[in-house]
Design an enzyme around this catalytic site. Structure first.
Site, PDB file in Angstrom:
ATOM      1  N   PRO A  71       1.293  -3.774   8.547  1.00  0.00           N
ATOM      2  CG  PRO A  71       3.034  -4.900   6.926  1.00  0.00           C
ATOM      3  CD  PRO A  71       1.425  -4.961   7.513  1.00  0.00           C
ATOM      4  N   GLY A  72       2.361  -1.476   9.323  1.00  0.00           N
ATOM      5  CA  GLY A  72       2.569   0.273   8.814  1.00  0.00           C
ATOM      6  C   GLY A  72       3.467   1.087   9.454  1.00  0.00           C
ATOM      7  CG  ASN A  73       3.806   4.839   9.691  1.00  0.00           C
ATOM      8  OD1 ASN A  73       5.120   4.627   8.841  1.00  0.00           O
ATOM      9  ND2 ASN A  73       2.993   5.866   9.646  1.00  0.00           N
ATOM     10  CB  ILE A  74       3.110   0.702  14.900  1.00  0.00           C
ATOM     11  CG1 ILE A  74       2.565   2.252  15.522  1.00  0.00           C
ATOM     12  CG2 ILE A  74       3.384   0.610  16.328  1.00  0.00           C
ATOM     13  CD1 ILE A  74       3.186   3.435  16.335  1.00  0.00           C
ATOM     14  N   GLY A  75       3.931  -1.150  12.905  1.00  0.00           N
ATOM     15  CA  GLY A  75       4.477  -2.286  12.803  1.00  0.00           C
ATOM     16  C   GLY A  75       5.936  -2.206  12.627  1.00  0.00           C
ATOM     17  CE  LYS A 285      -1.920   7.204  21.003  1.00  0.00           C
ATOM     18  NZ  LYS A 285      -0.955   6.408  20.793  1.00  0.00           N
ATOM     19  CB  SER A 393      -2.824   9.372  12.302  1.00  0.00           C
ATOM     20  OG  SER A 393      -4.010  10.107  13.702  1.00  0.00           O
ATOM     21  CD  GLU A 405      -7.153   4.993  13.901  1.00  0.00           C
ATOM     22  OE1 GLU A 405      -6.147   4.098  14.294  1.00  0.00           O
ATOM     23  OE2 GLU A 405      -5.869   6.348  14.211  1.00  0.00           O
TER      24      GLU A 405
END
EC number: 1.2.7.-
Length: 452
Positions: A71-75, A285, A393, A405
């Site tokens: 549950p980071g930013n997108i989560g 992307k 990021s 990443e």
């Protein structure tokens, strides 16, 4: 040049013959002897919306429950708005560190600041768990999903951890499970390697539905369980791998419950698309990420600063040109490769007019043009200038001393070229990977000397 048989991640998983682990679901009650049930959330005002009463109460019904792993930013973005779904389901947030259970007990819940509306959404009506092979020494002892199957899983970790998280919980996955990867990079379960992984890890007929969600929203962290929705945009979701129906093996899971639920979640603007389209969207992307992320990180630039010069005398412009030529050649090679036939066919069928047959060769030709270097360059410059002030990021990761990443962006280009086995030049991508992993910092002239 002969193609590489398997990438490193697949080789490691194929060599692993251990049974999937039994996992315990720790809660804050396993950290504190007793957790106060009554938490004062304060009184709401025009700038804050508390979802205490609107959200579905916690339930033990794992058939309906949504599990958000990472549950980071997108989560947090999706958790906040899935909790506001007209047909909201109970949601469990699965954290990656035990300490976050204590932080959850002390905080006001998941917070999402929406800069467009000026509102702050706060919601504590989630269950929070930490999944581990270690049995809790005190407090309630609970196995993940009570030892049953997970039905709705949303994985929003960093790209590198996505498949390893799904692999770790495979004991709790099966034909009834729908697993969505909402991450950067290209999902590892696409052909050519995904089908082999699936056949190695799951018995025939008991394969979950795996999907990918490509998210364009700009979300930034403002602390534990708190994010800022800085740039509302859109998202796309589509299937990557699914258990086929013997009666119609080519039929895609358009009626998958969890995919539909995400696509109808308010305010995140997630469109449901075909398997072929989500593959192409991930590739597009990736083109942006493989250029913007490492270059901004090495130069310590804001995104728009990369695109202020087109001149051939500018070393940065020459690096971008060469990088895009290499990216284009690899993706075009993948489009033409036999292992991409199924996803190309999926896209061709989506594009064909009702009552007409699709021509896969014609579609391949159009896609080759779509991923040509001049087209990619025009899209990259337009996108980069549009988000001029954005801090990538990877730049944020480098500045914070976190792992990047890069292996899922430029490393994917290198690995795919190796798989194709046609001797494609990926020297810029390989060079960028090494420079990022050494945490280098350059100016434009130094960057040009290192990569050209």
């Amino acid at each position: 040049m002969a193609s590489q048989e398997h990438p490193n991640w697949l080789t490691a998983l194929l060599a692993d013959t251990r049974p999937p682990p039994k996992l315990f679901a720790w809660s804050p009650a396993n950290i504190q002897p007793k957790l106060d049930e009554g938490i004062d959330m304060g009184s709401s005002n025009s700038d804050e919306e508390y979802d205490n009463d609107a959200c579905v109460c916690p339930s033990t019904d794992s058939d309906q429950r949504i599990y958000i792993i990472g549950p980071g930013n997108i989560g947090r973005l999706y958790a906040t708005h899935m909790a506001r779904h007209p047909n909201a389901l109970p949601i469990t947030l699965v954290v990656h560190r035990k300490e976050l259970l204590s932080q959850w007990a002390a905080c006001e819940g998941v917070g999402l600041a929406d800069l467009t509306s000026g509102k702050i959404f706060l919601n504590k009506r989630f269950t929070v768990e930490w999944w581990t092979e270690t049995r809790p020494p005190y407090g309630p002892v609970k196995e993940v999903a009570d030892g049953k199957k997970l039905h709705n899983v949303f994985i929003s970790t960093k790209a590198e951890a996505g498949l390893s998280e799904a692999d770790r919980i495979r004991r709790y996955l099966g034909r009834c499970s729908s697993v969505v990867f909402a991450q950067n990079g290209v999902c590892k379960l696409w052909p050519p390697h995904g089908p082999l992984y699936i056949s190695h890890r799951y018995p025939s007929g008991d394969t979950p539905t795996f999907s990918a969600c490509v998210v364009s929203h700009g979300v930034a962290s403002a602390g534990p369980f708190l994010s800022v929705h800085a740039a509302p945009a859109d998202a796309y979701i589509g299937p990557v791998f699914w258990a086929s129906d013997p009666e119609s093996p080519w039929r895609q899971p358009s009626d998958d419950f969890f995919i539909r639920h995400i696509a109808t979640t308010p305010l995140v603007n997630t469109k449901q698309v075909s398997s072929g389209e989500i593959w192409l969207l991930q590739l597009e992307k990736l083109v942006m990420n493989a250029a913007i992320n490492p270059l901004t990180a090495l130069l310590r630039y804001k995104t728009g600063e990369l695109f202020t010069s087109y001149g051939s005398d500018d070393p940065l412009a020459r690096v971008i040109d060469k990088l895009l030529w290499q990216t284009s050649a690899v993706i075009q090679g993948l489009i033409d490769h036999e292992t991409s036939h199924s996803v190309i066919t999926s896209y061709a069928e989506q594009m064909s007019q009702p009552g007409t047959s699709c021509s896969v060769p014609k579609v391949r030709k159009k896609l080759t043009e779509r991923f040509s270097q001049p087209i990619l360059k025009a899209k990259l410059y337009a996108f980069g200038l549009k988000i001029f002030e954005h801090r990538s990021s990877m730049l944020q990761d480098i500045e914070a001393g976190r792992k990047t990443e890069i292996r899922d962006f430029n490393g994917w280009i290198v690995d795919t070229a190796c798989f194709l086995g046609t001797g494609l030049d990926v020297s810029v991508h390989s060079g960028l990977t090494g420079l990022i992993e050494r945490c280098e910092r350059f100016d434009k002239m130094e960057l040009g000397r290192a990569l050209l």
